[in-house]
Design a protein around this motif. Structure first.
Motif, short mmCIF file in Angstrom:
data_model
loop_
_atom_site.label_atom_id
_atom_site.label_comp_id
_atom_site.label_asym_id
_atom_site.label_seq_id
_atom_site.Cartn_x
_atom_site.Cartn_y
_atom_site.Cartn_z
N PHE A 16 -18.88 -70.72 25.41
CA PHE A 16 -19.33 -69.40 24.60
C PHE A 16 -17.99 -69.18 23.79
CE2 PHE A 16 -21.88 -68.68 28.69
CZ PHE A 16 -22.83 -69.23 28.19
N CYS B 275 -26.73 -63.99 20.35
CA CYS B 275 -26.20 -65.36 20.44
C CYS B 275 -26.28 -66.09 19.45
CB CYS B 275 -26.37 -65.99 21.76
SG CYS B 275 -25.56 -67.51 21.91
N CYS C 40 -19.37 -63.70 22.20
CA CYS C 40 -20.87 -64.11 22.65
C CYS C 40 -21.35 -63.12 23.50
CB CYS C 40 -20.99 -65.62 23.07
SG CYS C 40 -22.52 -66.20 23.76
#
Length: 286
Positions: A259, A247, A263
């Motif tokens: 996100f 990440c 991700c």
């Protein structure tokens, strides 16, 4: 003499929508420029003279993000994105591997805007295969085969990036597996990106990226998890994307954004919806 081996890279990258190459020039030309408020740091001088903590803090204070983790991956993005792209795209698109060193990668710091400019690579040499027309040039290194070419390229990347990553880790306390994970993820994406845009075989590009990633790990890089391919529309020429192994923590700096599509924390069903929407409306795609 055959043309500059990097001319082929410049030519093919001119056809791409996204091609963040560094500036490629000679050390003499770089030293001959007027400063104009720009400090030219090589990786060697930046790390040996303790500039990483100073410039990291200045960049974070002036431009954010405030959270430590996305600030570290952002630092990598603004210093290493272009050389990572150059290495990945050159190997994939031209079959030639740029050989970086800490003395030949320069990171210009704009003292007026408090930000990094486009990285500069000086007097770069390239690893080529025996049948390459540029094999007889003094600025090339002859590799016996593709495995050796990947090893030479990876060792140059590691030797160049490791001092910067080590100093960034020591100052920010971000884990080295996170920092190297960003590099390895980006290497993979920067082979997959051109393949998708040019309508080439995504799996073939991913295989070469995996081999380069393996060579970088063998050279000394550390990471927890490698990225993975994500075919979301197998019958479409651009229906394959990928998921990062690490990440980037952008969501911590911008919680409203959530996100990223790539991700590893995002669920695959939502990812598939986003990517399918890109196919319906290419303007949404990166």
């Amino acid at each position: 003499m055959t043309p500059d081996p990097l001319d082929a890279l410049r030519g093919v990258c001119s056809r791409l929508k996204f091609a963040p190459l560094p500036e490629i020039t000679s050390l003499a030309e770089l030293h001959g420029r007027q400063a104009d408020g720009v400090q030219q740091h090589s990786v060697t001088s930046m790390t040996e003279h303790g500039w990483i903590p100073v410039l990291f803090d200045k960049l974070r204070t002036e431009h954010g993000p405030g959270h430590r983790l996305p600030a570290t991956t952002n630092f990598l993005r603004v210093t290493l994105r272009e050389p990572v792209f150059m290495a990945a795209a050159s190997l994939y698109l031209t079959g030639r591997g740029p050989l970086f060193t800490p003395d030949t990668l320069h990171l210009p710091w704009d003292t007026v805007r408090s930000r990094f400019g486009t990285p500069v690579v000086t007097d770069v040499r390239t690893a080529v295969l025996p049948d390459d027309p540029a094999a007889d040039r003094p600025d090339t290194v002859l590799a016996r085969d593709e495995d050796e070419q990947l090893r030479l390229t990876a060792e140059g990347l590691f030797a160049t990036f490791e001092p910067l990553i080590d100093a960034l880790h020591a100052h920010s306390r971000a884990g080295k597996r996170t920092l190297w994970g960003w590099v390895l993820d980006t290497l993979h994406f920067y082979m997959l990106n051109p393949a998708r845009y040019l309508g080439r075989d995504a799996e073939q590009a991913w295989e070469l990226a995996t081999r380069l990633g393996d060579a970088v790990v063998a050279a000394g890089a550390v990471t927890r998890k490698r990225p993975r391919l994500f075919p979301f529309a197998p019958d479409h020429p651009r229906g394959t994307w990928a998921v990062r192994g690490t990440c980037c923590f952008d969501y911590k700096g911008d919680p409203e954004h959530g996100f990223c599509t790539t991700c590893p924390l995002k669920c695959d069903s939502e990812r598939r919806e986003d990517l399918t929407e890109w196919l319906r409306d290419p303007a949404l795609a990166p």
